[in-house]
Design a protein around this motif. Structure first.
Motif, PDB file in Angstrom:
ATOM      1  N   LEU A 181       0.825  -1.204   0.000  1.00  0.00           N
ATOM      2  CA  LEU A 181       0.000   0.000   0.000  1.00  0.00           C
ATOM      3  C   LEU A 181       0.867   1.266   0.000  1.00  0.00           C
ATOM      4  CD1 LEU A 181      -2.922  -0.779   2.476  1.00  0.00           C
ATOM      5  CD2 LEU A 181      -3.131  -0.169   0.066  1.00  0.00           C
ATOM      6  N   LEU A 182       1.886   1.275   0.852  1.00  0.00           N
ATOM      7  CA  LEU A 182       2.775   2.435   0.896  1.00  0.00           C
ATOM      8  C   LEU A 182       3.505   2.620  -0.432  1.00  0.00           C
ATOM      9  CD1 LEU A 182       4.272   2.054   4.478  1.00  0.00           C
ATOM     10  CD2 LEU A 182       2.563   3.712   3.715  1.00  0.00           C
ATOM     11  N   ARG A 183       3.915   1.512  -1.044  1.00  0.00           N
ATOM     12  CA  ARG A 183       4.576   1.581  -2.350  1.00  0.00           C
ATOM     13  C   ARG A 183       3.620   2.155  -3.399  1.00  0.00           C
ATOM     14  NH1 ARG A 183       9.474   2.222  -4.091  1.00  0.00           N
ATOM     15  NH2 ARG A 183       8.424   3.725  -5.429  1.00  0.00           N
ATOM     16  N   ALA A 184       2.352   1.745  -3.333  1.00  0.00           N
ATOM     17  CA  ALA A 184       1.357   2.244  -4.284  1.00  0.00           C
ATOM     18  C   ALA A 184       1.087   3.728  -4.085  1.00  0.00           C
ATOM     19  CB  ALA A 184       0.066   1.446  -4.152  1.00  0.00           C
ATOM     20  N   VAL A 185       1.134   4.172  -2.840  1.00  0.00           N
ATOM     21  CA  VAL A 185       0.945   5.597  -2.542  1.00  0.00           C
ATOM     22  C   VAL A 185       1.983   6.434  -3.290  1.00  0.00           C
ATOM     23  CG1 VAL A 185       1.266   7.287  -0.702  1.00  0.00           C
ATOM     24  CG2 VAL A 185      -0.205   5.317  -0.326  1.00  0.00           C
ATOM     25  N   VAL A 186       3.206   5.936  -3.341  1.00  0.00           N
ATOM     26  CA  VAL A 186       4.280   6.641  -4.046  1.00  0.00           C
ATOM     27  C   VAL A 186       4.107   6.522  -5.552  1.00  0.00           C
ATOM     28  CG1 VAL A 186       6.778   6.743  -4.414  1.00  0.00           C
ATOM     29  CG2 VAL A 186       5.869   6.294  -2.126  1.00  0.00           C
ATOM     30  N   ASP A 187       3.890   5.306  -6.044  1.00  0.00           N
ATOM     31  CA  ASP A 187       3.850   5.066  -7.484  1.00  0.00           C
ATOM     32  C   ASP A 187       2.613   5.653  -8.153  1.00  0.00           C
ATOM     33  OD1 ASP A 187       6.216   3.681  -7.203  1.00  0.00           O
ATOM     34  OD2 ASP A 187       5.262   1.714  -7.116  1.00  0.00           O
ATOM     35  N   GLN A 188       1.479   5.606  -7.487  1.00  0.00           N
ATOM     36  CA  GLN A 188       0.235   6.047  -8.105  1.00  0.00           C
ATOM     37  C   GLN A 188      -0.091   7.508  -7.832  1.00  0.00           C
ATOM     38  OE1 GLN A 188      -2.938   3.315  -7.053  1.00  0.00           O
ATOM     39  NE2 GLN A 188      -1.655   1.523  -7.451  1.00  0.00           N
TER      40      GLN A 188
END
Length: 244
Positions: A181-188
């Motif tokens: 989720l944290l990775r997606a926050v950055v990527d998206q």
């Protein structure tokens, strides 16, 4: 987005002085995921607290955009943290008497503002809580509670999200879901995430891993594997043991 310049922090005086940070300088670019690691007593927590405006450096400056946090009074600093900084802690820090919805909406309510409804709905959907909004934290699993904390951190669209061991209280599978989720926050969403962790697997989700030792930045790794992070940490632990 976040700039530390010659930041030092000392606790105590004289023979009892502990130099938690020593002239640390670093720039965290917007839209990046950075993990901060180091042996016990290396200054990780102090680093995070100073960078997030939870503590004031003894010297040096911490800039959030063009704002020097050290120049703000306590009231203005509190307002800035509510509006521009999100936090995700190991202990979740949810209010047990409030529903999931009210926990997520707490930062804008404390700031006297209204959350963007479309953004709220999007965040809730992305963290998988749409069917849990009327539950209370005690009715949720640990992973679900951390998802509430992430949604709460994002609801104000902050400039930066700080994580303090956000997966430390979770099992391996649930921790991996939170890190994704944290990775997606950055990527998206091009969000900026800064996370203190002791876990090489967690750190390997970041774009860059910073290493602290004795209050100083002593190196970094870009997009490392967990094995590479673990090897660097072993080296730092060995070096510390040799000094002792």
């Amino acid at each position: 987005m976040i700039r530390l310049a010659q930041v030092s922090k000392t606790y105590g005086k004289g023979d009892n002085a502990v130099h938690a940070l020593r002239n640390v300088s670093y720039v965290f670019p917007a839209g990046t995921f950075t993990a901060v690691m180091g042996p016990s007593g290396s200054g990780k927590s102090t680093f995070l607290h100073c960078a997030a405006g939870l503590d004031r450096p003894g010297s040096g400056s911490v800039m959030l955009g063009e704002v020097d946090l050290a120049t703000l009074g306590e009231r203005r600093l509190t307002e800035l943290r509510r509006q521009r900084i999100g936090f995700v802690f190991q202990a979740f820090n949810l209010i047990g008497s409030l529903s999931v919805r009210d926990n997520i909406l707490l930062p804008p309510r404390l700031a006297g503002t209204r959350a963007d409804r479309a953004w709220f709905d999007q965040v809730v959907a992305e963290v998988g809580l749409a069917d849990r909004l009327h539950h209370r934290p005690g009715e949720l699993s640990g992973g679900q509670q951390q998802r509430v904390a992430i949604a709460r951190a994002l609801v104000t669209r902050p400039d930066v999200v700080f994580g303090d061991e956000p997966t430390g209280a979770l099992d391996t599978r649930t921790g991996a879901e939170v890190l994704a989720l944290l990775r997606a926050v950055v990527d998206q969403h091009r969000q900026t995430v800064i996370m203190v962790t002791h876990d090489p697997v967690a750190a390997a989700h970041a774009d860059r891993v910073l290493f602290l030792a004795d209050g100083q930045l002593v190196g970094h790794l870009d997009r490392p594997t967990p094995a590479e992070v673990a090897a660097r940490m072993t080296h730092l632990d060995d070096r510390r043991a040799a000094r002792c």
